[in-house]
Design an enzyme around this catalytic site. Structure first.
Site, PDB file in Angstrom:
ATOM      1  N   HIS A 186      -9.676   3.316  -0.573  1.00 65.21           N
ATOM      2  CA  HIS A 186      -7.974   2.592  -0.753  1.00 65.21           C
ATOM      3  C   HIS A 186      -7.724   1.875  -2.449  1.00 65.21           C
ATOM      4  CE1 HIS A 186      -3.810   1.466   0.227  1.00 65.21           C
ATOM      5  NE2 HIS A 186      -5.026   1.189   1.160  1.00 65.21           N
ATOM      6  N   CYS A 225       0.793  -1.271  -0.096  1.00 63.93           N
ATOM      7  CA  CYS A 225      -0.005  -0.076   0.176  1.00 63.93           C
ATOM      8  C   CYS A 225       0.967   1.332  -0.167  1.00 63.93           C
ATOM      9  CB  CYS A 225      -0.550  -0.366   1.200  1.00 63.93           C
ATOM     10  SG  CYS A 225      -2.398  -1.553   0.918  1.00 63.93           S
TER      11      CYS A 225
END
Length: 364
Positions: free
Chosen positions: A318, A83
């Site tokens: 996200h 991420c």
């Protein structure tokens, strides 16, 4: 030493997995973004660095550049740091400018969870160490730092209200370039009654746990990138530097607690630059889970008034590889709406227990 500055920053709208971008592949999401950022400067681009996590594999950055019609001489590199990949891409490009390897880069990230060919995630760590899914790891962080369900739900509601307030004020329009005639994030197509949903939501990762669908992010598609140049070259080309790269830090923590990874990264970067939390005007820390943000705020004594002030991933979503670039893009536009800001900081934690933090000086 050369100075790296960010002169442009944009993102696509963010779509839910299987939603507005369900048939749009990663390179197709990234291509219009590259075209926008490179407008009038294509011949000056030294390289394109994009983060990508869930595939389809290959060098998506190069494919996106070709899709955008860039000259064959503009290459492209795709990186995976889970991420934090999008923020790592920006960090890497800034160091390349500082070191004189080049003078102009596009850096960021892209993710199409909807078209990913992979049915399950890659490993974050060896089994002997522990390789929990991110939701389970978020529960671990909540337990370690005594972050109650109440505190998580309170933050989730605050973030939700901030996101909708930013949307209503048109702040996100400043960040977004349209893709296939879609001009806004899918999250804003319909408003939820989150205040009612939060107390009714059930734990989804652990029996009697605190992480719910209402206080954690969803799975999304999107892309975000910035244009980074050597400062003097940017000015000589009539471009206004907005943020100047000062420093960055990468930290490693136990893979069972990835949500805490921004904490040592932020502490280290502040210590090295003789700065305190109070001297940083704005923080953006990716909102994968409320537990992570509350833990970081608590341990670092970051007041909510300075943290994710426009909302974030808990509402918008996200898109893994792009999220690190999105927090920089958000700061880029925030500082232009504010006055008397000096320092801002972006950070993100990722699978495997890695935290990345980037310190920036406001130029305007």
């Amino acid at each position: 030493m050369n100075r790296a500055v960010i002169v442009k920053a944009k993102r696509t709208p963010i779509g839910k997995m299987g939603g507005i971008f369900r048939d749009i592949q990663s390179h197709e999401l990234a291509a219009p973004l590259l075209s926008h950022l490179a407008n009038g400067l294509v011949q000056k681009i030294d390289d394109i660095i994009l983060g990508n996590i869930v595939g389809p594999g290959g060098n998506i950055s190069r494919i996106a550049a070709l899709e955008a019609g860039f000259p064959h001489s503009v290459t492209g590199m795709t990186i995976d740091r889970q991420c934090s990949a999008g923020l790592e891409a920006i960090r890497m490009a800034c160091y390349l400018v500082q070191g004189g390897a080049g003078h102009c880069y596009i850096a960021g990230g892209v993710e199409s969870t909807s078209t990913s060919p992979f049915q399950s995630r890659a490993k974050f760590a060896p089994d002997k160490i522990g390789d929990p899914d991110m939701g389970v790891a978020a529960e671990n962080v909540a337990e370690k730092y005594s972050i109650s369900r109440v505190l998580q739900d309170e933050y989730a509601l605050l973030s939700y209200k901030r996101s909708w307030d930013s949307y209503n004020k048109g702040f996100f329009k400043q960040e977004i370039i349209p893709v296939i005639d879609i001009h806004e994030d899918e999250a804003f197509f319909k408003k939820r009654n989150l205040e009612d949903l939060l107390p009714r939501a059930k734990p989804i990762f652990k029996k009697n746990g605190t992480i719910t669908a209402a206080n954690s992010c969803g799975i999304h598609d999107g892309a975000s990138a910035v244009l980074i140049m050597e400062e003097n070259i940017a000015v000589n080309n009539g471009l206004q530097p907005i943020l100047r790269f000062m420093d960055s830090e990468v930290s490693g923590v136990h893979p069972n607690y990835p949500g805490e990874a921004p904490i040592p990264a932020i502490l280290a970067i502040l210590k090295r630059n003789n700065l305190s939390i109070s001297e940083i005007d704005l923080f953006e820390i990716n909102e994968a889970f409320s537990s992570k943000i509350v833990a970081c705020s608590k341990e670092l004594s970051i007041p909510y008034e300075k943290l994710n002030v426009c909302g974030g991933a808990l509402t918008l979503g996200h898109p893994y590889g792009a999220s690190g670039s999105m927090v920089i893009t958000r700061l880029f536009h925030q500082v232009q709406r504010r006055k008397d800001l000096k320092y801002v900081l972006a950070a993100i934690g990722s699978g495997g227990g890695i935290g990345v933090a980037v310190l920036l000086e406001v130029v305007i």
